[in-house]
Design a protein around this motif. Structure first.
Motif, mmCIF file in Angstrom:
data_model
loop_
_atom_site.group_PDB
_atom_site.id
_atom_site.type_symbol
_atom_site.label_atom_id
_atom_site.label_comp_id
_atom_site.label_asym_id
_atom_site.label_seq_id
_atom_site.Cartn_x
_atom_site.Cartn_y
_atom_site.Cartn_z
ATOM 1 N N GLU A 55 34.908 37.786 38.041
ATOM 2 C CA GLU A 55 33.991 36.823 38.648
ATOM 3 C C GLU A 55 34.797 35.594 39.022
ATOM 4 O O GLU A 55 35.464 35.005 38.175
ATOM 5 N N THR A 56 34.714 35.194 40.286
ATOM 6 C CA THR A 56 35.415 33.995 40.742
ATOM 7 C C THR A 56 34.385 32.979 41.221
ATOM 8 O O THR A 56 33.187 33.272 41.242
ATOM 9 N N GLU A 57 34.873 31.846 41.641
ATOM 10 C CA GLU A 57 33.978 30.812 42.130
ATOM 11 C C GLU A 57 33.319 31.203 43.458
ATOM 12 O O GLU A 57 32.297 30.636 43.831
ATOM 13 N N THR A 58 33.873 32.194 44.139
ATOM 14 C CA THR A 58 33.325 32.590 45.441
ATOM 15 C C THR A 58 32.674 33.972 45.445
ATOM 16 O O THR A 58 32.181 34.406 46.474
ATOM 17 N N GLY A 59 32.692 34.668 44.328
ATOM 18 C CA GLY A 59 32.100 36.008 44.283
ATOM 19 C C GLY A 59 32.775 36.856 43.229
ATOM 20 O O GLY A 59 33.390 36.345 42.296
ATOM 21 N N SER A 60 32.677 38.166 43.396
ATOM 22 C CA SER A 60 33.295 39.061 42.417
ATOM 23 C C SER A 60 34.297 39.980 43.098
ATOM 24 O O SER A 60 34.154 40.319 44.274
ATOM 25 N N TYR A 70 44.799 39.470 43.271
ATOM 26 C CA TYR A 70 44.136 38.176 43.382
ATOM 27 C C TYR A 70 44.701 37.190 42.363
ATOM 28 O O TYR A 70 45.019 36.043 42.697
ATOM 29 N N LYS A 74 46.598 33.717 43.036
ATOM 30 C CA LYS A 74 45.965 32.502 42.506
ATOM 31 C C LYS A 74 46.928 31.723 41.609
ATOM 32 O O LYS A 74 46.928 30.495 41.619
#
Length: 110
Positions: A55-60, A70, A74
């Motif tokens: 889970e990221t700040e913009t989606g999964s 990713y 990052k």
């Protein structure tokens, strides 16, 4: 970020990459034995109902290789290189997914 995992081959692979990269993730264990991967909340993260999921700040992001790529980007790591070494890394990731994981998972679960 939250990394949803279970102690499967692919789940462990994503966790090892996150720990190796010192990525700022919270590890969330998904109990497959209790079907936690089939809940509506989890299916909203991954409609395939599989682990791992990041889970990221913009989606999964799902699929362990995508998660590792990713996290490497990052964290500014060359774990996933952007130069002429990239095809070699992609080749081994594909081999792992198509060949190693299939047989290692059988041994693991037996």
């Amino acid at each position: 970020m939250k990394l949803h995992y279970f102690e499967t081959i692919t789940g462990r692979k994503a966790c090892v990459a996150a720990k190796h990269l010192n990525a700022p993730v919270a590890f969330v264990r998904v109990n497959l034995g209790k079907n936690e991967h089939t809940t509506p909340a989890y299916l909203a993260l991954n409609p395939n109902a599989r682990v791992p999921v990041l889970e990221t700040e913009t989606g999964s992001i799902w699929e362990s290789n995508a998660i590792m790529a990713y996290l490497a980007q990052k964290m500014g790591s060359d774990l996933l290189p952007t130069d002429e070494r990239l095809p070699e890394v992609v080749r081994w990731l594909a081999w792992s997914s198509e060949h190693f994981n299939r047989y290692a998972s059988r041994v693991y679960f037996e």
